[in-house]
Scaffold this active site. Structure first.
Site, PDB file in Angstrom:
ATOM      1  CB  SER A 190      -1.135  -0.110   1.172  1.00  0.00           C
ATOM      2  OG  SER A 190      -2.020   1.046   0.968  1.00  0.00           O
ATOM      3  CD  GLU A 235      -5.528  -4.585  -3.640  1.00  0.00           C
ATOM      4  OE1 GLU A 235      -5.482  -4.007  -2.564  1.00  0.00           O
ATOM      5  OE2 GLU A 235      -4.249  -4.955  -4.138  1.00  0.00           O
ATOM      6  CG  HIS A 267      -5.736  -2.505   0.378  1.00  0.00           C
ATOM      7  ND1 HIS A 267      -4.601  -2.434  -0.633  1.00  0.00           N
ATOM      8  CD2 HIS A 267      -5.435  -1.607   1.248  1.00  0.00           C
ATOM      9  CE1 HIS A 267      -3.672  -1.472  -0.242  1.00  0.00           C
ATOM     10  NE2 HIS A 267      -4.392  -0.884   1.056  1.00  0.00           N
TER      11      HIS A 267
END
Length: 553
Positions: free
Chosen positions: A219, A351, A456
């Protein structure tokens, strides 16, 4: 819930990750010391613990103060100490809201943590991880990224830093403050470089090889890794990299960073010539002010019509200042400075479900195809039908909700990852390897019957090999995102072995996993990581052709 486009999702990424506080039952980073271990490093002796076959050192200072007259500047030199300094507790994270099971955040936050199988002069690969949280929250002490299992099970040394974040790490003052504040818009990145320098000077004392260092991150940490990959200051200190669910293709321009600085000064009622008053504002007040400004996403799109940066970005993140960060990390090309350094890049298949969970979005799970059209139109306008048609043709059995998740997930993290892989291949230098993480969690998004799948941030605990049965033989507890299925232990082992082998050799490989070929523009091989891994050529070929046709890739 109103439609939110890719920019908005990513600009809110820091808020989403801030809400993602792993419950203490999910992962344990509390280790019972079997013995103390002392090591002498450049500035004095430190004391860590040995527990379950791993030596652990926490809260090691790697640079000096960044408060007071050092705010917005390079750290002061680290002062040596006498006697033995305890490295038994995490150091303070950067200024942000309080964090679970960590010290109170502080301006002086330049600490790092080390996990090693032994301080024995053996030359193990070093895995230097940059934490996620956008550019405004997070730390090197988060429980899900505890390095114990990775070090023990795969014979590597793991290092994670705290570094300046947000306004204190990325406020661009070069144009108002002069030479003494050169590089101010990238202090958070330069802190990470100081951590890499510390590794070069000290990691041999921890059984690590200073000549074999992999940088990696997820990320916001992936975007930080993209920047490091393009920074001259970082170049001497690492040999390979992995960018995970955070493809930092582009960063903030000087022009937009200067606008953000002007906005901040105006909000604080400080004239540009009186910028030094910023040094007197309490850090807590700066944090409050930071919260009023937009967040910078892990990567920034180009306007396909103007070929220029969108101008509605503000907030604080790395700045393309022409010096510390000479150019956008992967625009228009992959950075020449890292041409000969192997690269991993990829994303998680679902995600979006993280953001649905975080934002309590249950509406998407009930969409029919008419509703899907209406939900996507504000974002894609006249291209909406073409997008949906392409996905329905490529995935004829998918529901409207499935297609919404697929579109949202690939536009958030997938297109940038593919872009990076293609540009790296075109350099004709070191190989690049593209992946998708696809292990499916059965846990449902609250308020729906829709499973989390591969959201995610779920990759963090898997690649750190923190999805394993308890060592005491007790029944495994449910994983926060990963669910209850014991197959997750196999997927976690595959993921961790692929990454540690890449750290060791520059080529990802694992037992019981097919050979992973480097990415090419002919076959476009992608490794899908799961309980059973497979190489898929030209994955998402129809969807990617459509995204290219409308200028999104």
């Amino acid at each position: 819930m109103s439609t939110i486009d890719r920019r908005d999702f990513l600009s809110r990424l820091a808020l989403a990750t801030a809400a993602f506080s792993i419950p203490p039952y999910a992962f344990s980073s509390v280790h019972k010391p079997e013995e103390f271990v002392e090591v002498e490093i450049t500035h004095g002796k430190i004391r860590g613990i040995r527990s379950d076959g791993v030596a652990i050192f926490k809260g090691i200072p790697y640079a000096g103060k960044v408060s007071g007259d050092r705010r917005f500047r390079q750290p002061a030199p680290l002062e040596s100490w006498t006697g033995v300094r305890d490295a038994l507790q995490l150091g303070a994270p950067a200024i942000q809201s309080p964090r679970r099971n960590e010290p109170a955040p502080a301006e002086d936050c330049l600490f790092l943590n080390v996990w090693t199988p032994a301080n024995d002069n053996k030359k193990r690969p070093v895995m230097f991880y940059s934490h996620g949280g956008g550019f405004v929250i997070g730390s090197g002490g988060s429980a899900g990224q505890d390095g114990t299992n990775l070090a023990r099970n795969f014979d590597v040394v793991v290092v994670e830093t705290n570094h300046r974040l947000g306004l204190l790490g990325f406020l661009y003052l070069d144009e108002v403050a002069g030479a003494g504040y050169a590089g101010s818009g990238n202090m958070g990145m330069l802190d990470i470089v100081e951590g890499l320098k510390w590794v070069k000077e000290n990691i041999a004392q921890f059984g690590g090889d200073p000549g074999n260092v992999m940088i990696w991150g997820e990320s916001g940490g992936g975007a930080k890794t993209s920047c490091l990959y393009a920074m001259p200051a970082a170049a001497p200190y690492f040999n390979k990299a992995s960018i995970e669910s955070g493809p930092g293709v582009r960063m903030t321009t000087k022009e937009i960073a200067a606008e953000t600085t002007a906005m901040l000064l105006k909000e604080l009622n400080i004239a540009p010539k009186d910028w030094r008053k910023l040094l007197e504002v309490p850090a807590s007040d700066l944090l409050t002010m930071q919260g009023k400004l937009p967040f910078v996403p892990p990567f920034i799109e180009k306007n396909k019509n103007l070929g220029a940066m969108r101008r509605n970005y503000g907030g604080f993140g790395p700045v393309v200042d022409g010096k510390v960060l000479p150019a956008h990390p992967f625009d228009p090309t992959a950075p020449q400075i890292s041409r000969n350094k192997p690269l991993l890049v990829g994303w998680n298949e679902d995600e979006y479900t993280f953001f649905a969970w975080e934002r309590k979005d249950t509406e998407f799970a009930t969409l029919d195809f008419n509703g899907l059209q209406k939900r996507l139109e504000p974002q894609y306008g006249g291209d909406t039908k073409k997008i949906i048609d392409a996905y329905r043709k490529a995935n004829p059995n998918a529901s409207a909700a499935n297609i919404f998740v697929a579109i949202s997930s690939i536009t958030m993290m997938g297109l940038g990852s593919v872009d990076i892989a293609e540009k790296k291949v075109k350099q004709q230098g070191a190989p690049v390897y593209l992946y998708n993480f696809g292990y499916k969690s059965e846990k449902k998004i609250p308020g729906t019957d829709y499973p989390m799948g591969t959201p995610h941030a779920m990759d963090i605990s898997f690649k750190f090999n923190n999805e394993i049965p308890p060592r005491d033989g007790s029944e495994p507890k449910e994983s926060f995102f990963g669910g209850n299925k014991k197959e997750r232990f196999v997927a976690s082992h595959h993921f961790a072995e692929l990454w540690t082998t890449f750290a060791r050799t520059g080529k990802p490989a694992a037992k019981e996993v097919p050979e992973w070929p480097a990415y090419t523009l002919e076959n476009r091989p992608t490794m899908r990581i799961d309980t059973t891994c497979e190489v898929i050529n030209n994955r998402f070929s129809q969807e990617l052709a459509m995204w290219r046709s409308i200028g999104k890739l």
